[in-house]
Each structure stands twice: as C-alpha cells, then as structure tokens.
Design a protein around this motif. Sequence first.
Motif, short mmCIF file in Angstrom:
data_model
loop_
_atom_site.label_atom_id
_atom_site.label_comp_id
_atom_site.label_asym_id
_atom_site.label_seq_id
_atom_site.Cartn_x
_atom_site.Cartn_y
_atom_site.Cartn_z
N TYR A 31 25.49 34.56 -119.47
CA TYR A 31 25.22 33.51 -120.14
C TYR A 31 26.77 33.10 -120.56
O TYR A 31 27.05 31.95 -120.37
N THR A 59 28.66 31.58 -117.66
CA THR A 59 28.38 30.35 -117.49
C THR A 59 28.57 29.29 -118.45
O THR A 59 28.95 28.18 -118.20
N TYR A 60 28.45 29.61 -119.73
CA TYR A 60 28.72 28.66 -120.74
C TYR A 60 30.24 28.21 -120.85
O TYR A 60 30.64 27.23 -120.94
N LEU A 67 32.09 27.98 -118.12
CA LEU A 67 32.19 27.31 -117.09
C LEU A 67 31.69 25.83 -117.31
O LEU A 67 32.32 24.87 -116.92
N ILE A 68 30.77 25.72 -118.06
CA ILE A 68 30.08 24.47 -118.32
C ILE A 68 30.93 23.84 -119.29
O ILE A 68 31.19 22.56 -119.11
N THR A 73 32.36 22.91 -109.65
CA THR A 73 31.86 23.90 -110.61
C THR A 73 30.61 24.28 -110.15
O THR A 73 30.22 25.30 -110.30
N SER A 104 29.90 28.22 -109.90
CA SER A 104 28.58 28.95 -110.62
C SER A 104 27.63 29.64 -109.94
O SER A 104 27.28 30.99 -110.12
N SER A 158 27.31 33.52 -109.77
CA SER A 158 25.94 34.08 -110.12
C SER A 158 25.51 35.25 -109.00
O SER A 158 25.12 36.51 -109.23
#
Length: 108
Positions: free
Chosen positions: A40, A43-44, A46-47, A73, A77, A81
């Motif tokens: 998480y 990805t956070y 990256l977000i 993006t 991602s 993943s």
Amino acid sequence: MECLEEWAFEILVLLGGLMPNSAKTSSLLAMCVNTQEIGYKITYGLIAAASTRVSNELGAGNPDRAKNSMVVTLKLSVFLSFTIILALVFGHNIWAAFFIDSNASYAV
C-alpha cells in the motif's frame, strides 16, 4: 477508511491472541499485515505523485499531458504490482524468514 483498516488489523491481532498457539498466529498476522502495508505504501506514494502531476498539468491548461501522466502512472502501478506479486511468489521463504525466529520453541 484508513482508520477502520488499522482498527481491523488491531482487532485481528487481539483475536489472534485468543487462538491456540497464539505466538505463531500473531507472527502470521504480523507478516500478512506488514506485507500488505508495504504494498500500500508504494502505491500511496505513486498516487500522491500522480495527483500532483495531473493537477499541475490541468492547472496549466494541458489536459493531454495530464491524460498521458495518468496512463504512465497506471502502467507503472500495474508493473509494480506484478513485481511485488512475483517477488512474493518466488521469494516467500526469504520473506517469511524475516518474521520467524528458528531458535524459538513454541508450546503446542
């Protein structure tokens, strides 16, 4: 939502302590929670970066560049993943060794 997720993890740990052989149960729960949190956090980050980039591009009046940023993006991602999944599939013994003390003896 983040708060509820953390509470759920804490409740899982408390319920794991009530199970037989609670030391192993707690170790497994810690391993699962830490694995999920690492995924998480990647990805956070990256977000957050994508959100800033898209906002700047939209503010500058460049919707095509904002769309391109989101496509990049999304691809990144998905790649990250799959990388994490493959690392866990092929390196699960190494990852589990970080959470297991082989010298400890647990009462059954």
